[in-house]
Each structure stands twice: as C-alpha cells, then as structure tokens.
Design a protein around this motif. Sequence first.
Motif, short mmCIF file in Angstrom:
data_model
loop_
_atom_site.label_atom_id
_atom_site.label_comp_id
_atom_site.label_asym_id
_atom_site.label_seq_id
_atom_site.Cartn_x
_atom_site.Cartn_y
_atom_site.Cartn_z
N UNK A 27 -4.50 5.58 -11.48
CA UNK A 27 -3.25 4.83 -11.36
C UNK A 27 -2.58 5.16 -10.01
N UNK A 28 -2.57 6.44 -9.66
CA UNK A 28 -2.00 6.85 -8.37
C UNK A 28 -2.68 6.17 -7.20
N UNK A 29 -4.01 6.04 -7.28
CA UNK A 29 -4.74 5.37 -6.20
C UNK A 29 -4.36 3.90 -6.10
N UNK A 30 -4.10 3.26 -7.23
CA UNK A 30 -3.71 1.84 -7.19
C UNK A 30 -2.31 1.69 -6.59
N UNK A 31 -1.42 2.61 -6.95
CA UNK A 31 -0.08 2.62 -6.37
C UNK A 31 -0.16 2.87 -4.87
N UNK A 32 -1.02 3.81 -4.49
CA UNK A 32 -1.17 4.13 -3.07
C UNK A 32 -1.71 2.93 -2.30
N UNK A 33 -2.69 2.24 -2.88
CA UNK A 33 -3.22 1.06 -2.18
C UNK A 33 -2.14 0.01 -1.98
N UNK A 34 -1.43 -0.29 -3.07
CA UNK A 34 -0.39 -1.33 -2.99
C UNK A 34 0.69 -0.93 -1.98
N UNK A 35 1.12 0.31 -2.03
CA UNK A 35 2.16 0.78 -1.10
C UNK A 35 1.69 0.77 0.34
N UNK A 36 0.46 1.21 0.56
CA UNK A 36 -0.05 1.23 1.93
C UNK A 36 -0.32 -0.17 2.46
N UNK A 37 -0.80 -1.05 1.60
CA UNK A 37 -1.02 -2.44 2.05
C UNK A 37 0.29 -3.11 2.41
N UNK A 38 1.34 -2.85 1.63
CA UNK A 38 2.63 -3.51 1.85
C UNK A 38 3.52 -2.81 2.86
N UNK A 39 3.42 -1.50 2.97
CA UNK A 39 4.39 -0.73 3.72
C UNK A 39 3.78 -0.04 4.95
N UNK A 40 2.66 0.62 4.79
CA UNK A 40 2.09 1.42 5.88
C UNK A 40 1.29 0.59 6.86
N UNK A 41 0.40 -0.26 6.34
CA UNK A 41 -0.53 -0.98 7.20
C UNK A 41 -0.30 -2.48 7.22
N UNK A 42 0.86 -2.94 6.79
CA UNK A 42 1.12 -4.38 6.81
C UNK A 42 1.01 -4.90 8.24
N UNK A 43 0.47 -6.07 8.34
CA UNK A 43 0.34 -6.68 9.66
C UNK A 43 -0.84 -6.17 10.48
N UNK A 44 -1.73 -5.37 9.87
CA UNK A 44 -2.87 -4.86 10.64
C UNK A 44 -4.07 -5.79 10.59
N UNK A 45 -3.98 -6.83 9.77
CA UNK A 45 -5.06 -7.80 9.75
C UNK A 45 -5.89 -7.78 8.48
N UNK A 46 -6.05 -6.62 7.85
CA UNK A 46 -6.89 -6.55 6.66
C UNK A 46 -6.10 -6.96 5.43
N UNK A 47 -4.87 -6.48 5.32
CA UNK A 47 -4.02 -6.84 4.20
C UNK A 47 -4.53 -6.37 2.86
N UNK A 48 -4.05 -7.00 1.82
CA UNK A 48 -4.39 -6.59 0.45
C UNK A 48 -5.59 -7.39 -0.05
N UNK A 49 -6.69 -7.34 0.68
CA UNK A 49 -7.90 -8.05 0.28
C UNK A 49 -8.74 -7.18 -0.64
N UNK A 50 -9.71 -7.79 -1.32
CA UNK A 50 -10.61 -7.01 -2.16
C UNK A 50 -11.40 -6.02 -1.31
N UNK A 51 -11.82 -6.43 -0.13
CA UNK A 51 -12.56 -5.52 0.75
C UNK A 51 -11.73 -4.30 1.13
N UNK A 52 -10.47 -4.52 1.47
CA UNK A 52 -9.59 -3.40 1.81
C UNK A 52 -9.39 -2.50 0.60
N UNK A 53 -9.22 -3.10 -0.59
CA UNK A 53 -9.05 -2.32 -1.82
C UNK A 53 -10.28 -1.45 -2.08
N UNK A 54 -11.47 -2.03 -1.95
CA UNK A 54 -12.70 -1.28 -2.20
C UNK A 54 -12.87 -0.15 -1.20
N UNK A 55 -12.63 -0.43 0.07
CA UNK A 55 -12.72 0.62 1.09
C UNK A 55 -11.71 1.72 0.81
N UNK A 56 -10.50 1.34 0.39
CA UNK A 56 -9.47 2.33 0.07
C UNK A 56 -9.91 3.21 -1.09
#
Length: 129
Positions: A43-72
């Motif tokens: 659960x923590x990893x899912x929260x971390x992915x969502x937070x990092x996609x929206x807050x830390x790395x937003x606008x970097x091009x990868x976004x909240x895609x399935x590929x980014x989720x899997x790599x995360x």
Amino acid sequence: MPRFLRYATVGAVATAAHYAILVALVEAGWLAPARAAALGAWVGAQIAFAGNAAFTFRGTGSGATFGAWLRFQLTALAGAALSFAIVAAGTRLGVHYLVAQVVATLVALVVTFEINRRWSFAAPTPDRS
C-alpha cells in the motif's frame, strides 16, 4: 521545494501509511506481522507512486503511465532488497539494528530517488525509426 525534498516527503507519507497499516492489522489480530508488513509495504508503494507521479516528477514526460508504475514497483523492490542487505550486513558486524535501519533507509532513499528520476519517471525517448 527541490525535487529530492519532495521525494523524501512523499516517502515519509508512504512510510507512515505502511507503518499504520502494519500496526493496525497486527494489533487488531487480523494478520501476522510479516503479512501485515508486506501488505503495508505494498500500500505504501502505491501511495508513493501516486504522490511521486503527481508531486515529485510531474511534468517529466512519463507521468502516471502503466510503464512508469511498473518501473517504480521494480525500483521499490530493489530498494527493499538493498535495505535488507544493509541491515543484515550491519547487524552481522555488530551494529545495532535500528542504526543499521537508519543507514539502510538513507542509502535506499538516495538510490531509489536516482533510479526513479533517471528511469521510472524519465521522459520517453523519441522513436527514431
């Protein structure tokens, strides 16, 4: 706020959720500690992915895609394995387990930040075909 501090902040929130789930499930008698820890970590990893996609790395091009989720998720597993190895090595060397855990957490924080920055949330490379 610098990106690394955003990453650490998201990680702190995700870790708090992980520990809250762990403690709640164990204290309620619903799950054994190992299973509760595993569920909390997931659960923590899912929260971390969502937070990092929206807050830390937003606008970097990868976004909240399935590929980014899997790599995360793969990066999170690597970070957990690294932490395990550091704590195991530290305790074998006679270091108190909490000191070893703090060192492991700090090392994993830096390593996973770099992997996530360079790979998980990296901007896709243009197709040159």
